[in-house]
Design a protein around this motif. Sequence first.
Motif, PDB file in Angstrom:
ATOM      1  N   ARG A  92       0.869  -1.173   0.000  1.00  0.00           N
ATOM      2  CA  ARG A  92       0.000   0.000   0.000  1.00  0.00           C
ATOM      3  C   ARG A  92       0.908   1.225   0.000  1.00  0.00           C
ATOM      4  O   ARG A  92       1.747   1.384   0.886  1.00  0.00           O
ATOM      5  CB  ARG A  92      -0.910   0.005   1.233  1.00  0.00           C
ATOM      6  CG  ARG A  92      -1.883   1.181   1.256  1.00  0.00           C
ATOM      7  CD  ARG A  92      -2.864   1.091   2.404  1.00  0.00           C
ATOM      8  NE  ARG A  92      -2.206   1.228   3.701  1.00  0.00           N
ATOM      9  CZ  ARG A  92      -2.845   1.598   4.811  1.00  0.00           C
ATOM     10  NH1 ARG A  92      -4.134   1.836   4.792  1.00  0.00           N
ATOM     11  NH2 ARG A  92      -2.182   1.704   5.952  1.00  0.00           N
ATOM     12  N   VAL A  93       0.780   2.076  -1.006  1.00  0.00           N
ATOM     13  CA  VAL A  93       1.623   3.268  -1.132  1.00  0.00           C
ATOM     14  C   VAL A  93       0.887   4.459  -0.532  1.00  0.00           C
ATOM     15  O   VAL A  93      -0.224   4.790  -0.950  1.00  0.00           O
ATOM     16  CB  VAL A  93       1.969   3.546  -2.610  1.00  0.00           C
ATOM     17  CG1 VAL A  93       2.792   4.831  -2.733  1.00  0.00           C
ATOM     18  CG2 VAL A  93       2.721   2.376  -3.222  1.00  0.00           C
ATOM     19  N   LEU A  94       1.509   5.106   0.460  1.00  0.00           N
ATOM     20  CA  LEU A  94       0.897   6.250   1.129  1.00  0.00           C
ATOM     21  C   LEU A  94       1.795   7.479   0.989  1.00  0.00           C
ATOM     22  O   LEU A  94       2.960   7.458   1.392  1.00  0.00           O
ATOM     23  CB  LEU A  94       0.683   5.942   2.619  1.00  0.00           C
ATOM     24  CG  LEU A  94      -0.250   4.766   2.944  1.00  0.00           C
ATOM     25  CD1 LEU A  94      -0.311   4.538   4.437  1.00  0.00           C
ATOM     26  CD2 LEU A  94      -1.637   5.012   2.387  1.00  0.00           C
ATOM     27  N   ASN A  95       1.241   8.525   0.424  1.00  0.00           N
ATOM     28  CA  ASN A  95       1.971   9.779   0.254  1.00  0.00           C
ATOM     29  C   ASN A  95       1.955  10.540   1.575  1.00  0.00           C
ATOM     30  O   ASN A  95       0.928  11.082   1.980  1.00  0.00           O
ATOM     31  CB  ASN A  95       1.321  10.599  -0.861  1.00  0.00           C
ATOM     32  CG  ASN A  95       2.138  11.832  -1.222  1.00  0.00           C
ATOM     33  OD1 ASN A  95       3.063  12.202  -0.511  1.00  0.00           O
ATOM     34  ND2 ASN A  95       1.794  12.454  -2.327  1.00  0.00           N
ATOM     35  N   ALA A  96       3.089  10.558   2.262  1.00  0.00           N
ATOM     36  CA  ALA A  96       3.206  11.248   3.556  1.00  0.00           C
ATOM     37  C   ALA A  96       4.143  12.435   3.461  1.00  0.00           C
ATOM     38  O   ALA A  96       4.698  12.885   4.463  1.00  0.00           O
ATOM     39  CB  ALA A  96       3.700  10.263   4.615  1.00  0.00           C
ATOM     40  N   ASN A 129      -3.201   9.105   0.152  1.00  0.00           N
ATOM     41  CA  ASN A 129      -2.517   9.996   1.075  1.00  0.00           C
ATOM     42  C   ASN A 129      -2.544   9.443   2.499  1.00  0.00           C
ATOM     43  O   ASN A 129      -3.559   8.905   2.953  1.00  0.00           O
ATOM     44  CB  ASN A 129      -3.171  11.384   1.063  1.00  0.00           C
ATOM     45  CG  ASN A 129      -3.048  12.051  -0.286  1.00  0.00           C
ATOM     46  OD1 ASN A 129      -1.959  12.132  -0.846  1.00  0.00           O
ATOM     47  ND2 ASN A 129      -4.162  12.519  -0.822  1.00  0.00           N
ATOM     48  N   ALA A 130      -1.424   9.576   3.204  1.00  0.00           N
ATOM     49  CA  ALA A 130      -1.325   9.093   4.578  1.00  0.00           C
ATOM     50  C   ALA A 130      -1.967  10.081   5.546  1.00  0.00           C
ATOM     51  O   ALA A 130      -2.037  11.278   5.284  1.00  0.00           O
ATOM     52  CB  ALA A 130       0.142   8.874   4.944  1.00  0.00           C
ATOM     53  N   ALA A 131      -2.407   9.559   6.678  1.00  0.00           N
ATOM     54  CA  ALA A 131      -3.006  10.405   7.709  1.00  0.00           C
ATOM     55  C   ALA A 131      -1.951  11.156   8.514  1.00  0.00           C
ATOM     56  O   ALA A 131      -2.287  11.991   9.343  1.00  0.00           O
ATOM     57  CB  ALA A 131      -3.859   9.548   8.638  1.00  0.00           C
ATOM     58  N   LYS A 132      -0.678  10.875   8.253  1.00  0.00           N
ATOM     59  CA  LYS A 132       0.417  11.501   8.994  1.00  0.00           C
ATOM     60  C   LYS A 132       1.525  11.861   8.021  1.00  0.00           C
ATOM     61  O   LYS A 132       1.825  11.090   7.111  1.00  0.00           O
ATOM     62  CB  LYS A 132       0.938  10.533  10.064  1.00  0.00           C
ATOM     63  CG  LYS A 132       2.114  11.040  10.874  1.00  0.00           C
ATOM     64  CD  LYS A 132       2.545  10.007  11.897  1.00  0.00           C
ATOM     65  CE  LYS A 132       3.727  10.478  12.726  1.00  0.00           C
ATOM     66  NZ  LYS A 132       4.145   9.467  13.730  1.00  0.00           N
TER      67      LYS A 132
END
Length: 231
Positions: A92-96, A129-132
């Motif tokens: 899972r790729v998350l933009n942080a 998008n990440a939550a952090k």
Amino acid sequence: MTSPGLDQARVERRRREHERQAVVFGVLIAFLAVCGIFALAVYSGAIAAPFNRPFNTVGVAEQETFPVPCLPAVEGQPDGALPVAYSDVRIRVLNASGEGPDGIGQTGLGGAYENALRDRGFKVDEATNAAKNLTYSELRFGKGGIVAAYTVAAHFPDIRLVLDDRKSKDRSVDLLIGSEFEPPLDIADVGISADTPLTNAEGCVPTAEIEPQPRIGVRESTDEESATPAR
């Protein structure tokens, strides 16, 4: 012809100048000597420094560090854990990165990583998008995903490995892209092969001794953000 009175005045003026210079240089030398003695005393620990503020490299203290888990023993692989087949690694790729509008991440960054990983055969479940927001990119995973995380980590020049609290049977890996992100290595520079055991990270810690971190979730998007996602 110079009069004796002028000569005497000139001599007196030079004498006074020399005296003033001697006083000034004497004070400077004494001050430097005191500073040197004080610095030596602080350095040797004889006296405490008048300040106790640590020196930090910009960015280094902005993100907490965590112990890296060692590779587990894998049944049927007595010489050490082998890399997981790329097609079996779910990511899972998350933009942080937090560099885009409203701090939700640099636009297109998650999608670029998603395409790069898919091209290499990894299975990307999601890119969002990440939550952090993070400074440095991380791979987060549970106890069941350690070998998969090491496999993915081999594709990056420098990435942090963080054990989180997802279910132990969950073998998925989250790639969180920080603001100081680095692109994946060229495929020719990835130093792993299917028949060669992986190597433990330097200073790794047995999994049983690590307190898993909370898993980082997905940022809830507003209607406006949904129209122009930053991933």
